[in-house]
Design an enzyme around this catalytic site. Structure first.
Site, short mmCIF file in Angstrom:
data_model
loop_
_atom_site.label_atom_id
_atom_site.label_comp_id
_atom_site.label_asym_id
_atom_site.label_seq_id
_atom_site.Cartn_x
_atom_site.Cartn_y
_atom_site.Cartn_z
N ARG A 38 -4.93 -158.35 13.15
CA ARG A 38 -5.61 -159.23 13.76
C ARG A 38 -4.81 -160.11 15.01
O ARG A 38 -5.39 -160.67 15.90
CB ARG A 38 -6.12 -160.08 12.87
CG ARG A 38 -7.23 -161.33 13.41
CD ARG A 38 -8.00 -161.82 12.08
NE ARG A 38 -9.00 -162.93 12.46
CZ ARG A 38 -8.96 -164.30 12.29
NH1 ARG A 38 -7.78 -164.48 11.35
NH2 ARG A 38 -9.98 -164.74 12.37
N HIS A 83 -6.07 -160.95 18.76
CA HIS A 83 -6.33 -162.07 19.32
C HIS A 83 -5.29 -162.26 20.19
O HIS A 83 -5.80 -163.16 21.29
CB HIS A 83 -6.48 -163.16 18.12
CG HIS A 83 -7.44 -163.18 17.30
ND1 HIS A 83 -7.97 -164.48 16.73
CD2 HIS A 83 -8.20 -162.17 16.65
CE1 HIS A 83 -9.24 -164.15 16.03
NE2 HIS A 83 -9.44 -162.78 16.09
N ASN A 127 -8.81 -169.27 15.69
CA ASN A 127 -7.52 -169.06 15.28
C ASN A 127 -6.96 -170.12 14.05
O ASN A 127 -6.32 -169.87 13.25
CB ASN A 127 -6.48 -169.15 16.22
CG ASN A 127 -6.69 -167.85 17.20
OD1 ASN A 127 -7.04 -166.80 17.00
ND2 ASN A 127 -6.22 -168.05 18.55
N HIS A 184 -11.67 -153.82 10.31
CA HIS A 184 -12.28 -154.64 8.96
C HIS A 184 -12.60 -153.52 7.94
O HIS A 184 -12.86 -154.30 7.00
CB HIS A 184 -13.69 -155.33 9.29
CG HIS A 184 -13.48 -156.47 10.45
ND1 HIS A 184 -14.55 -157.29 10.98
CD2 HIS A 184 -12.34 -157.16 11.08
CE1 HIS A 184 -14.10 -158.27 11.57
NE2 HIS A 184 -12.84 -158.22 11.67
#
Length: 345
Positions: free
Chosen positions: A65, A69, A97, A196
Site C-alpha cells: 500500500r 500511495h 493516509n 486486497h
C-alpha cells in the site's frame, strides 16, 4: 546464488514465456544495482520476512500500500515517506493516509541496513518498490524482476494525495478515471485491486455501507446478508472507527486469488472492491471472473500492472537525489543534483 535471485530469474523466464513484456522501462532495469549493491534484494527481503514471521503479519499488505500511495502522487519518488519540514507538507497527513498508511518503521529499518551495506546508493523509491514485490512473494504471490534505478524526490504534494489516490467509497467510473490519469487501464485497475487479497481495512472506511449507503438509510444492497451481519457486529454504529476487518475473510494474510471469489460472493469489504463485480454491465466483471478462474492469469496480470505502476513518472539519471534518510531531504548536495528542495505543491 541466493534463493531470492533464483526466484527472480525463474520469474523472468515465466514472464517471457507467458506473454512477455519488457522489464526495462527507460532507464529502469532489474540489473541497476548489480555492481553497486548486489545484495539489495536479499537485504530488503530478509527484513520483510523477519517482520512478517515474527512481529507483524500485516506488514506485507502495508508495504504494498505504501508503494501504491507513493506512485499515485508525483510518481514513484518516495514523496510519501517525507515528514513535515521547512517547505515540506507531508503526504502522511492527507486524508487517504492519516492514521491509515503504516510500515514507516520497517522502511527506516530497511534503509539503515541498506546504508550500512551500500552507502548513498539505493533510493527510498526503489526500497519501496522492492519491499512491495518481496511482500507479495513472501505472502504466497508471484515474484518478478523489478525494474530499478529510481531516485528520490525533494518535494511532497499533500493536495495531490487528497485527490489523486483512489478512495474505498468511490464508484467504478471514479476509480477508472483516477487510474487512467496515471496511464493505467481497466485491467490494471482490477489486477491491482487484487492486492486486497491480504491486509486489513478500518471500519470508518466502509461503515456507511453497513447502515446508510449513499444516504439511503439502508445497507449497501450488494453486500451478502450474512457478511453484512458479521461486519455490523464488528463495526456497530457509533463504534470505534479504527477497528480492523480482514480485507479477505477467507485467507487474510495470503496473497492469492480469493479476493475475486469474494467479489462473486458479494463479500468485497470496500465499496471500491465490490464495484468491480456488482456494477451493472461493467467491463470489469469478465476480468474478475477470469482472475477467479485462473490464479496464474491473475498473478501474471498483477505483475504486469505492478511494473506499469512502478514506472509512473520515476526520477532517473541526475534528477532528484538518493536520500540518506527516507523521512527527510538531504541537507546538502550529497546525493542530489543541486541540493535544493522546493515548497510542496
Amino acid at each position: 546464488m541466493s534463493s531470492f535471485r533464483i526466484v527472480a530469474a525463474t520469474s523472468l523466464l515465466y514472464v517471457l514465456l507467458v506473454g512477455g513484456f519488457s522489464t526495462s522501462y527507460g532507464q529502469l532495469t532489474p540489473t541497476f544495482y548489480d555492481e553497486t549493491c548486489p545484495d539489495v534484494i536479499d537485504i530488503v527481503g530478509g527484513i520483510v520476512q523477519d517482520v512478517l514471521q515474527n512481529t507483524d503479519p500485516r506488514i506485507g499488505a502495508s508495504l504494498v500500500r505504501l508503494h501504491f500511495h507513493d506512485c499515485f502522487v508525483l510518481g514513484c519518488d518516495g514523496s510519501l515517506l517525507l515528514d513535515n519540514a521547512t517547505g515540506i507538507v507531508t503526504e502522511k497527513d492527507a486524508g487517504p493516509n492519516v492514521n491509515s498508511v503504516r510500515g514507516f518503521d520497517v522502511v527506516d529499518r530497511i534503509k539503515t541496513a541498506l546504508e550500512d551495506a551500500c552507502p548513498a546508493t539505493v533510493s527510498c523509491a526503489d526500497l519501496l518498490t522492492i519491499a512491495a514485490e518481496r511482500s507479495v512473494f513472501l505472502s504466497g504471490g508471484p515474484s518478478w524482476p523489478i525494474p530499478l534505478g529510481r531516485r528520490d524526490g525533494t518535494i511532497a504534494n499533500q493536495t495531490g494525495a487528497n485527490f489523486e489516490i483512489p478512495a474505498p467509497f468511490e464508484t467504478l467510473d471514479q476509480l477508472k478515471s483516477k487510474f487512467l490519469a496515471k496511464g493505467l487501464n481497466t485491467t490494471d485497475l482490477v489486477a491491482l485491486s487484487g492486492a486486497h487479497t491480504f491486509g486489513r481495512g478500518q471500519c470508518r472506511n466502509f461503515i456507511d455501507r453497513l447502515y446508510n449507503f449513499n444516504n439511503t438509510g439502508a445497507p449497501d444492497p450488494t453486500l451478502d446478508p450474512t457478511y453484512l451481519q458479521v461486519l455490523q457486529e464488528l463495526c456497530p454504529q457509533g463504534g470505534n472507527g479504527s477497528v480492523l476487518a480482514n480485507l479477505d475473510p477467507t485467507t487474510p494474510d495470503t496473497f492469492d486469488s480469493n479476493y475475486f471469489s469474494n467479489l462473486q460472493d458479494h463479500k468485497g469489504l470496500f465499496q471500491s472492491d465490490q464495484e468491480l463485480f456488482s456494477t451493472p454491465d461493467a467491463d470489469t466483471i469478465d476480468i474478475v471472473n477470469s482472475f477467479n478462474s485462473s490464479q496464474s492469469d491473475f498473478f501474471h496480470n498483477f505483475v504486469v500492472s505492478m511494473i506499469k505502476m512502478g514506472n509512473i513518472s520515476p526520477l532517473t539519471g541526475t534528477d532528484g537525489q538518493i536520500r540518506l534518510n527516507c523521512r527527510q531531504v538531504n541537507d546538502d548536495s550529497f546525493g542530489s543534483n543541486n541540493g535544493v528542495y522546493v515548497s510542496s505543491i
